[in-house]
Design an enzyme around this catalytic site. Structure first.
Site, mmCIF file in Angstrom:
data_model
loop_
_atom_site.group_PDB
_atom_site.id
_atom_site.type_symbol
_atom_site.label_atom_id
_atom_site.label_comp_id
_atom_site.label_asym_id
_atom_site.label_seq_id
_atom_site.Cartn_x
_atom_site.Cartn_y
_atom_site.Cartn_z
ATOM 1 N N SER A 140 -8.586 1.895 -1.045
ATOM 2 C CA SER A 140 -8.709 0.787 -0.090
ATOM 3 C C SER A 140 -9.453 -0.395 -0.709
ATOM 4 C CB SER A 140 -9.490 1.276 1.132
ATOM 5 O OG SER A 140 -9.894 0.183 1.914
ATOM 6 N N GLN A 162 -4.743 -0.640 -2.325
ATOM 7 C CA GLN A 162 -4.331 -1.099 -0.988
ATOM 8 C C GLN A 162 -5.085 -2.369 -0.626
ATOM 9 O OE1 GLN A 162 -6.648 -0.543 1.899
ATOM 10 N NE2 GLN A 162 -5.384 -1.977 3.054
ATOM 11 N N TYR A 164 -6.090 -5.195 2.253
ATOM 12 C CA TYR A 164 -6.109 -5.837 3.568
ATOM 13 C C TYR A 164 -5.938 -7.312 3.279
ATOM 14 C CZ TYR A 164 -7.559 -1.899 6.478
ATOM 15 O OH TYR A 164 -7.593 -0.734 7.174
ATOM 16 N N THR A 190 -1.349 -3.667 3.658
ATOM 17 C CA THR A 190 -1.427 -3.175 5.043
ATOM 18 C C THR A 190 -1.207 -4.339 6.011
ATOM 19 O OG1 THR A 190 -2.877 -1.394 4.376
ATOM 20 C CG2 THR A 190 -2.933 -2.001 6.712
ATOM 21 N N ARG A 199 -11.591 -0.305 19.647
ATOM 22 C CA ARG A 199 -11.793 1.139 19.422
ATOM 23 C C ARG A 199 -12.966 1.587 20.295
ATOM 24 N NH1 ARG A 199 -11.157 0.801 12.811
ATOM 25 N NH2 ARG A 199 -8.943 0.214 12.833
ATOM 26 N N LYS A 272 2.585 -1.385 4.352
ATOM 27 C CA LYS A 272 2.089 -0.265 5.163
ATOM 28 C C LYS A 272 1.892 -0.718 6.606
ATOM 29 C CE LYS A 272 -1.769 3.069 5.287
ATOM 30 N NZ LYS A 272 -2.748 2.604 6.279
ATOM 31 N N HIS A 296 -1.321 3.566 11.362
ATOM 32 C CA HIS A 296 -2.742 3.547 11.014
ATOM 33 C C HIS A 296 -3.458 4.720 11.697
ATOM 34 C CE1 HIS A 296 -5.334 0.349 9.034
ATOM 35 N NE2 HIS A 296 -6.244 1.251 9.350
#
Ligand code: FNR
Length: 401
Positions: A140, A162, A164, A190, A199, A272, A296
């Protein structure tokens, strides 16, 4: 060696799964019992006892009422394997080829950021475990350790980076260049996080790990980021973290912006977070190399479709031209089998290894990977298949149809 009818018996090597089983059973025979949790449910329980409530909530939780997490599980449970008999599985091979590279299994460790909330060695411990099992690590860009250090721990083991994709294109170009220089061989972009979801567990605890300084190594060490904050981020951490929160996401980005990424790398590009068949077709139109059918792990859109529900239609539409990968809810060998049967070329797993890191560090991650590989290997053979080429929807039956 001859059997009673005089035929020669071939002494084939036991498969990975059989070897793993026997290792555990023989240990049991000598009273060396397996202490590490084997089932995902037990792992969750042990991690909840070991971690801070904030770290556990961040890793185990999802968006809103967590219906998408449940939908992921239900989607997997909705398909059932129909095994075949009397197939010679003595030389079954669970390997796959991805982007021209042969891998021993279809399992990859998906990107999980901020792993220092689980263990002080964070992504470095994961890299060591991944390398020892020859399982690729997708790192990440919000890793707690610098991507260059994680790449070194992987050495010859395949590792992907990966991203963001945030609003600062100069930063994007800079981290991609660094990833290439560090030896990452694919770029996972992503798309499902233009903003962070609501959340409930994290909101209740008022906890976002980045604000506590976790997951910022690739930003604080980046020349573009450092210039933007006017020097060493450690000197004015609060200002640097505030700048991070401004550039981390890119809610204004659209498909045409993909040219920014395409123009600055020769790594294969994998998008992704694809769930809609029209987005899968767009990915093809925009010339990327692969997609991850993923929601995710239910951490972004609450009340969304289970990721496996949409896999067959997407794989049918673009699977011949794009490498289709899958994640969200993979916990056992049977889950991997189902995703592969419905068109995935490989799968990513995330929470199981993040929780294992919290419970047992590098050894814990190795344990979870080893058990999952054994389960995948045994499931493939027990279903009566010698390789993934033989696995298709014909090996499954849908419960609800
Ligand atoms: C994630 N995931 C994720 N994805 C990504 O693209 N970049 C990231 O940095 C992270 N970080 C992250 C942190 C934590 C704590 C979790 C649990 C997940 C999502 C991850 O890669 C994966 O898509 C989902 O977690 C689905 O897999 P599981 O967890 O159901 O196996």
């Amino acid at each position: 060696m001859k059997n009673r009818t005089g035929d020669t018996l071939q002494m084939e090597r036991p498969s990975f799964g059989v070897e793993r089983q026997m290792h555990i059973y023989l240990n049991g025979l000598f009273n060396r019992k397996n202490k590490f949790p084997v089932s995902y449910e037990d792992l969750l329980q042990e991690a909840s006892e070991k971690m801070t409530p904030e770290a556990f909530a961040y890793i185990a939780g999802g968006a809103g009422g967590e219906t998408t997490m449940r939908n992921n599980q239900e989607a997997l449970d909705d398909w059932q394997i129909v095994p075949r008999m009397l197939v010679d599985i003595s030389n079954a091979d669970m390997g796959v080829t991805l982007f021209g590279q042969r891998l021993p299994s279809p399992l990859l460790l998906g990107p999980v950021g901020v792993l220092s909330i689980a263990h002080p060695e964070a992504e470095l411990a994961v890299a060591r475990a991944a390398r020892s099992m020859k399982v690729p690590q997708v790192v990440s860009n919000v890793s707690s350790m610098p991507m260059e250090d994680i790449a070194r721990e992987n050495a010859e083991n395949p590792h992907w980076f990966q991203l963001y994709w945030g609003r600062d294109h100069d930063f994007t170009r800079s981290v991609i260049r660094r990833a290439e220089e560090a030896g990452y061989s694919a770029l996972v972009v992503t798309l499902d996080t233009p903003v962070l979801a609501w959340r409930e567990r994290d909101i209740q605890l008022g906890y976002l790990p980045f604000l506590h300084g976790h997951g910022l190594a690739n930003y604080f060490g980046d020349p573009v980021f450092r210039e933007a904050v006017g020097g060493d981020p450690e000197q004015n951490k609060f200002k640097a973290i505030r700048h991070f929160t401004k550039v981390f996401t890119g809610p204004g980005l659209t498909w045409n912006d993909l040219s920014v990424i395409r123009n600055c790398t020769r790594m294969p590009i994998i998008l992704k977070g694809i769930q809609h068949i029209d987005d899968a077709r767009k990915a093809l139109d925009y010339g990327v190399d692969g997609i991850v059918v993923s929601n995710h792990g239910g951490r972004q859109v609450d009340g969304a479709v289970g990721s496996l529900v949409v896999l067959p239609e997407i794989a049918n539409a673009v699977g011949d031209e794009l490498t289709v990968l899958f994640d969200s809810g993979i916990r056992r060998g049977a889950d991997v089998f189902k995703a592969m049967a419905l068109g995935a070329k490989a799968v990513l797993v995330a929470r199981p290894y993040a929780l294992a890191l919290a419970v047992g560090g590098e050894a814990g991650v190795r344990e979870v990977i080893t058990n999952l590989l054994a389960d995948i290997d045994l499931t493939l053979g027990l279903a009566g298949c010698r390789s993934w080429e033989e696995v298709s929807v014909r090996n499954l039956r849908k419960k609800s149809s």
